[in-house]
Design a protein around this motif. Structure first.
Motif, short mmCIF file in Angstrom:
data_model
loop_
_atom_site.label_atom_id
_atom_site.label_comp_id
_atom_site.label_asym_id
_atom_site.label_seq_id
_atom_site.Cartn_x
_atom_site.Cartn_y
_atom_site.Cartn_z
N UNK A 232 -12.96 19.20 38.85
CA UNK A 232 -13.41 20.10 39.92
C UNK A 232 -12.58 19.88 41.19
N UNK A 233 -12.28 18.63 41.50
CA UNK A 233 -11.52 18.33 42.70
C UNK A 233 -10.05 18.72 42.55
N UNK A 234 -9.53 18.63 41.34
CA UNK A 234 -8.14 19.05 41.10
C UNK A 234 -8.01 20.54 41.36
N UNK A 235 -8.94 21.33 40.86
CA UNK A 235 -8.88 22.77 41.08
C UNK A 235 -9.09 23.12 42.56
N UNK A 236 -9.96 22.40 43.23
CA UNK A 236 -10.14 22.63 44.67
C UNK A 236 -8.86 22.29 45.43
N UNK A 237 -8.16 21.24 44.99
CA UNK A 237 -6.88 20.88 45.62
C UNK A 237 -5.83 21.96 45.37
N UNK A 238 -5.81 22.51 44.16
CA UNK A 238 -4.87 23.59 43.85
C UNK A 238 -5.16 24.80 44.73
N UNK A 239 -6.44 25.10 44.94
CA UNK A 239 -6.81 26.21 45.82
C UNK A 239 -6.28 25.97 47.22
N UNK A 240 -6.42 24.77 47.74
CA UNK A 240 -5.95 24.50 49.10
C UNK A 240 -4.43 24.61 49.19
N UNK A 241 -3.73 24.14 48.18
CA UNK A 241 -2.27 24.26 48.19
C UNK A 241 -1.85 25.72 48.15
N UNK A 242 -2.49 26.49 47.30
CA UNK A 242 -2.15 27.92 47.20
C UNK A 242 -2.45 28.63 48.52
N UNK A 243 -3.58 28.32 49.13
CA UNK A 243 -3.92 28.96 50.40
C UNK A 243 -2.86 28.72 51.47
N UNK A 244 -2.49 27.48 51.65
CA UNK A 244 -1.56 27.17 52.71
C UNK A 244 -0.14 27.60 52.39
N UNK A 245 0.29 27.43 51.16
CA UNK A 245 1.67 27.80 50.83
C UNK A 245 1.87 29.31 50.81
N UNK A 246 0.98 30.05 50.17
CA UNK A 246 1.13 31.51 50.13
C UNK A 246 0.91 32.11 51.52
N UNK A 247 -0.06 31.59 52.25
CA UNK A 247 -0.27 32.07 53.63
C UNK A 247 0.94 31.81 54.50
#
Length: 99
Positions: A76-91
């Motif tokens: 669950x934490x790995x996927x939450x970390x992936x979400x945060x990386x995607x948010x900041x990098x794509x943004x």
């Protein structure tokens, strides 16, 4: 028990964001406004992030195996970390593109 309520909240937010995405995309098609396109992409990103959080929650509930004796709860934490990386990098990339 606590994760059941959070799953329901994520599903509700995902469907709400999906409706918002569709509305903003229709507004973009009607107005050809670049800000509406940016907002629709942002809402689509939110929807996909919530789908990733649901996937992480589902995969975390798997039973322990001989290879993973303590289970998959940390997934669950790995996927939450992936979400945060995607948010900041794509943004950040979209901001650089618009600049």
């Amino acid at each position: 028990m606590a994760t059941e309520g959070s799953t329901r909240a994520v599903v509700t937010a995902m469907f709400a964001n999906l409706g918002i995405t569709a509305t903003k995309f229709v507004a973009f098609l009607l107005t050809a406004s670049s800000s509406m396109l940016a907002e629709s992409v942002h809402s689509l990103a939110d929807t996909s992030n919530q789908a990733l959080l649901l996937l992480g929650g589902k995969r975390a509930k798997r039973a322990p195996t001989p290879e993973h004796q303590f289970g998959y709860g940390r997934e669950r934490y790995v996927h939450a970390f992936i979400v945060s990386i995607v948010l900041f990098s794509v943004g950040g990339l979209f901001a650089l593109y618009e600049a």
